[in-house]
Write a protein that holds these residues in place. Sequence first.
Motif, short mmCIF file in Angstrom:
data_model
loop_
_atom_site.label_atom_id
_atom_site.label_comp_id
_atom_site.label_asym_id
_atom_site.label_seq_id
_atom_site.Cartn_x
_atom_site.Cartn_y
_atom_site.Cartn_z
N TYR A 73 0.83 -1.21 0.00
CA TYR A 73 0.00 0.00 0.00
C TYR A 73 0.87 1.26 0.00
N ALA A 278 -11.41 3.88 -4.14
CA ALA A 278 -10.01 3.48 -4.23
C ALA A 278 -9.53 3.58 -5.68
N ARG A 283 -7.03 6.91 -0.78
CA ARG A 283 -6.27 5.84 -0.13
C ARG A 283 -6.57 5.73 1.36
N PHE A 327 -7.49 0.62 0.66
CA PHE A 327 -8.04 1.82 1.29
C PHE A 327 -7.96 1.61 2.79
#
Length: 471
Positions: A73, A278, A283, A327
């Motif tokens: 991420y 997303a 995010r 997310f």
Amino acid sequence: MTTAINTLSHKMQRAAAGTLIDMALGYAAKDRQKAYLQMVDWARQFWGDGLPEESYDKARAALSDPDNKWVRYIDRVLDETDPHVARVTALNLGFEAFLRGTRSIRKNRELYQCNIPWLILFDPTSACNMHCEGCWAGTYGGRSNLSFEDMDKILTQGKELGVYLYMLTGGEPLVRKADIIRLAEKHSDAEFAIYTNSTLIDEAFCNQLTRLGNIIPMLSIEGTPETNDARRGGGHYAAVMRAMDLLKQHGIPFGTSICYTRANVEAVTSDSFLEMIAEKGARFGFYFHYMPVGSDAAPGLLPTVEQREYMIRRIRYLRSKDSPIAFFPMDFQNDGQYVGGCIAGGRNYFHINSAGDAEPCVFIHYSNANIHDSSLLEILRSPLFMAYREGQPFNQNHLRPCPMLENPQLLEEMVHRTGAHNTDLASPESVEHLCAKCRQYAADWQEAADRLWPTLEKPARGYQNYKQADA
């Protein structure tokens, strides 16, 4: 514990942090692990024993795992973000706020024997171009504004206390777009998050955001076009979509601000909704439990007990390794287990409205101090804020953190004891009127919260800035 890094000047410390950040940004994603691990070691030197060794070990283990969901991420966020924006955000939010600022704040809490916040919310204006159901701001019109000098004072005095993160609410903050840009330019070492309805985000503003690098928009959105526009008005959903597209094109990180109510809780947490935002580039985001604030509030929008239980399970799933959605959601009302309950009253944050009134929480419109005749430190040592400090945590069950929503008798007592006055700019209400709207909800939620609390995994005990220990 004094380290070599601690002996360097602030300017040199920031430069050293910048070098590590440049390394991470310069590497391809598969090569960033080395820079990430060096950042942990640097933070360990900076903090010394200010954090338990276990925290550093867990960070190293996570960052060494190429399959870790949240490492992937972070890589994705870096790849998507304009390099200048990424560098400034990492320096201001990472170094200034999380590292250096947090250390200064803890020292000042001991020195001044009062709450010192990690972030400050303030309203540049009461004006808003929308009239959302259940929101007090849209009815204010242009009644009050903080001058540029007022906002500059907040930043200047806040940074002296160690506060480097500022969130702008309203009203619609971007009504004051020119002054906000000027403020972010002057305080280039601070990070700003702007809660906005998105309608005033355009190409020119995005160009300013990439130039400055220290402003993160937080976009208000509430589910499907139908559930969103039913509360916010026709055309708002489309405006948010346009803003998301612009921000993504410019490489500007942004989040969401979502108020969940009885009418929309499923819509704003569905897979389809989260996958959509997303894909648009969001995010992270904050979920806010609807609060029945103001004499014209709609208590019928309060979520049911079953819906709140659902939110607790849903948000924790979305943050787990089992969820594929890129997310990161945060739940202002239900994440008390991670932050030790209520964070208001300056414990970790407080709010200054557009008239300058210092309120313990953005949802608690009572005050006995104003920035026009008090310093930030004087505000934090005022009777209402000290009552918050003495009372926190307001409940040992951190699923019942709020002195208004879940413990309304406590807010009523504090307001009377400190002589605080109502600061609602549109429809003032007595504390008795406000708390009466919460009593049945509090009673209904108590049984469920007391059943759920023992089942939740508790984080390792970390820093506590109140005297009572967790149960």
